[in-house]
Every structure is written in structure tokens, then in C-alpha cells.
Design an enzyme around this catalytic site. Structure first.
Site, short mmCIF file in Angstrom:
data_model
loop_
_atom_site.label_atom_id
_atom_site.label_comp_id
_atom_site.label_asym_id
_atom_site.label_seq_id
_atom_site.Cartn_x
_atom_site.Cartn_y
_atom_site.Cartn_z
N LYS A 1 0.81 -1.22 0.00
CA LYS A 1 0.00 0.00 0.00
C LYS A 1 0.85 1.27 0.00
O LYS A 1 0.47 2.27 -0.63
CB LYS A 1 -0.96 0.01 1.18
CG LYS A 1 -2.04 -1.07 1.10
CD LYS A 1 -2.99 -0.99 2.28
CE LYS A 1 -4.03 -2.11 2.22
NZ LYS A 1 -4.99 -2.04 3.34
N ALA B 1 -0.60 1.70 16.33
CA ALA B 1 -0.26 2.97 15.69
C ALA B 1 0.49 2.75 14.38
O ALA B 1 1.28 3.60 13.96
CB ALA B 1 0.58 3.83 16.64
N ALA C 1 -2.27 0.45 9.51
CA ALA C 1 -3.73 0.22 9.57
C ALA C 1 -4.41 1.31 10.37
O ALA C 1 -5.50 1.78 10.00
CB ALA C 1 -4.01 -1.16 10.17
#
EC number: 1.1.1.25
Length: 274
Positions: A65, A128, A131
Site C-alpha cells: 500500500k 499505531a 492500519a
């Protein structure tokens, strides 16, 4: 017939082809949705080849991503905020638009499918990492009372607080976490995939009224089991989020498509359990 794909590694068990095929049937669209196994070294080339050969759109899953964010020509505001892209839209002339539908998928699942109110509600994010970063902005758009980011190290959570610069954001370590009564607690870690419990005190978890794990499976996740043992009344995994983020991507590729996501969630759930 239009061709779509999902890039990932691993990818063999991706549910994206079934989900998008179900949306296509609802919309009267003919498409071929495939899985594309690639590597970080070959990802850029694989994407270029797919669209060069007529690809109509693609999804991107872990661990690509961030790489997708770097290679696209343009990004939506929500992808910019997330620093990651999970949906690719060809614009012609080799240009790509990158979007991130993860956060809106989570919000839609919580609100539409689970009946959870986010406005004026306390929300806690556990973790943290990437995601968590992808869901912060869409959650803040719903005007919660507070949004607490808890992590093993406070420094990493504090980075997100500073990045999004919103007065409703707070950061803390897991062992310092004080969960407000009636809060929604979202597990954005991969702990459940590893079969690990999160170091959140049961007495604190008991204050929540909804526990949501972004991980999904045929059985209740480890975090859902933790929440149940603590006495949380509502627990859900991330299957609905998966379907809703896919629905948002599908609607980018097929403008005006009306989707019954709840029906698809039920169908996929039955396949997983059955």
C-alpha cells in the site's frame, strides 16, 4: 470484458475476487477479477504491465500500500492523509489515481451494518501502524468526542497525533490506557493473526460497549474473545470492513452502482464459516 485484479503477497486466500464478483452480479456488470502475486521488487513493474495490457482497475493489499502511494500520479485526499493506497484507477496515458477506501469501509461497517454511532462518541484505536493511520481521518470526520491512540510505545502513537493535529486526538501506552465508558474500541494491530492477546487491562476493556477487530476469520478473533471475557456487549471482526472498502472501490470503477453490501457480507461469512 473488463479485467481487475488485487496485488498482494500472500494473495491465494484473498476474498476480493468473490466480493467483486458478487457486486458485479448485483450491478449487471461483466468483469474478470483476478489475484496477482508479486514482490516488493517487482510491484511497480507488475502494476505497469497490468494497466498496459488493458487493466480497468486494481486493489492493493499488504505489503504494497505504501509503494502504491509512491507510484501513482494523483491521490485522493483520504489517500494523502493515510499515506497509503489500496485502490488504483487508470486515467489514461499511463496515469493512475490512487485512493484509500479502508477508513470509509470501517466507518460504513460500524454505522450501516452494526448500528454504531460515532458522532459525540469516544473511540479508542489499539495500535499505531499503517492500519491505524488509514482510519484516523475518516473517524475524525464523524466528529467523535475523543479519539485515543494506544500503542506499545507512546512515541509512535504521538507521531500520529502530531501528524493529524486534531484536538480530539490523544496518545498513550497500552498499560496507561483508560477507556471511557461506552467507547468503541478498534483493534488495528495484527495481534489476532498471531494468536496474541493485547496488553489491555480487562477492567478497562469492560468500559467499552463495542469491540471491533480489523482482522477477520471463520472464528471469533483473539481480541474478540478478550472483549467477550471482559464483558463487552458488542463484538465484531473486520469482514464487514473488507466488503465495504471493496464496495467503495467498485463504485469508483462503476459510477452510480448501487450495492447491497450487507447481502455480500452474509454470503462471504457463510462461506468462511461453512
Amino acid at each position: 470484458m473488463a479485467i481487475y485484479t488485487v496485488f498482494g503477497n500472500p494473495i491465494a486466500h484473498s476474498l476480493s475476487p468473490q466480493i467483486h464478483q458478487a457486486f458485479a452480479q448485483q450491478s449487471g456488470v461483466e468483469l474478470n477479477y483476478t489475484r496477482s502475486l508479486t514482490s516488493q521488487a517487482r510491484f511497480r513493474r507488475a502494476v505497469a504491465e497490468f494497466f498496459r495490457h488493458g487493466g480497468a482497475g486494481a486493489n492493493v493489499t499488504v505489503p504494497f500500500k505504501q509503494q502504491a502511494f509512491e507510484l501513482v500520479t494523483y491521490v485522493t485526499a483520504r489517500a494523502q492523509q493515510a499515506g497509503a493506497v489500496n485502490t488504483l484507477v487508470p486515467l489514461g496515458y499511463g496515469q493512475l489515481l490512487g485512493d484509500n477506501t479502508d477508513g470509509i469501509g470501517l466507518v460504513r461497517d460500524l454505522q450501516r451494518n452494526l448500528g454504531q454511532t460515532l458522532a459525540h462518541r469516544d473511540v479508542v484505536i489499539l495500535g499505531a501502524g499503517g492500519a491505524a493511520r488509514g482510519i484516523i481521518a475518516p473517524l475524525l470526520e464523524q466528529e467523535p468526542s475523543s479519539l485515543i491512540i494506544a500503542n506499545r510505545t507512546e512515541e509512535k502513537a504521538q507521531i500520529l497525533v502530531e501528524q493529524f493535529a486534531n484536538s480530539k486526538l490523544q496518545a498513550c501506552r497500552f498499560y496507561e490506557l483508560a477507556i471511557p465508558t461506552g467507547a468503541i474500541v478498534i483493534n488495528a494491530t495484527s495481534a489476532s493473526l498471531a494468536g496474541e492477546k493485547l496488553p489491555v487491562a480487562p477492567t478497562e476493556l469492560a468500559h467499552a460497549t463495542c469491540a471491533y477487530d480489523m482482522v477477520y476469520g471463520a472464528q471469533p478473533t483473539v481480541f474478540m474473545q478478550q472483549a467477550q471475557q471482559a464483558g463487552v456487549s458488542v463484538m465484531n471482526d473486520g469482514l464487514g470492513m473488507l466488503v465495504e472498502q471493496a464496495g467503495a472501490a467498485f463504485q469508483m470503477w462503476h459510477e452510480g452502482a448501487e450495492l447491497d453490501t450487507q447481502k455480500v457480507i452474509q454470503e462471504i461469512r457463510e462461506r468462511l464459516v461453512g
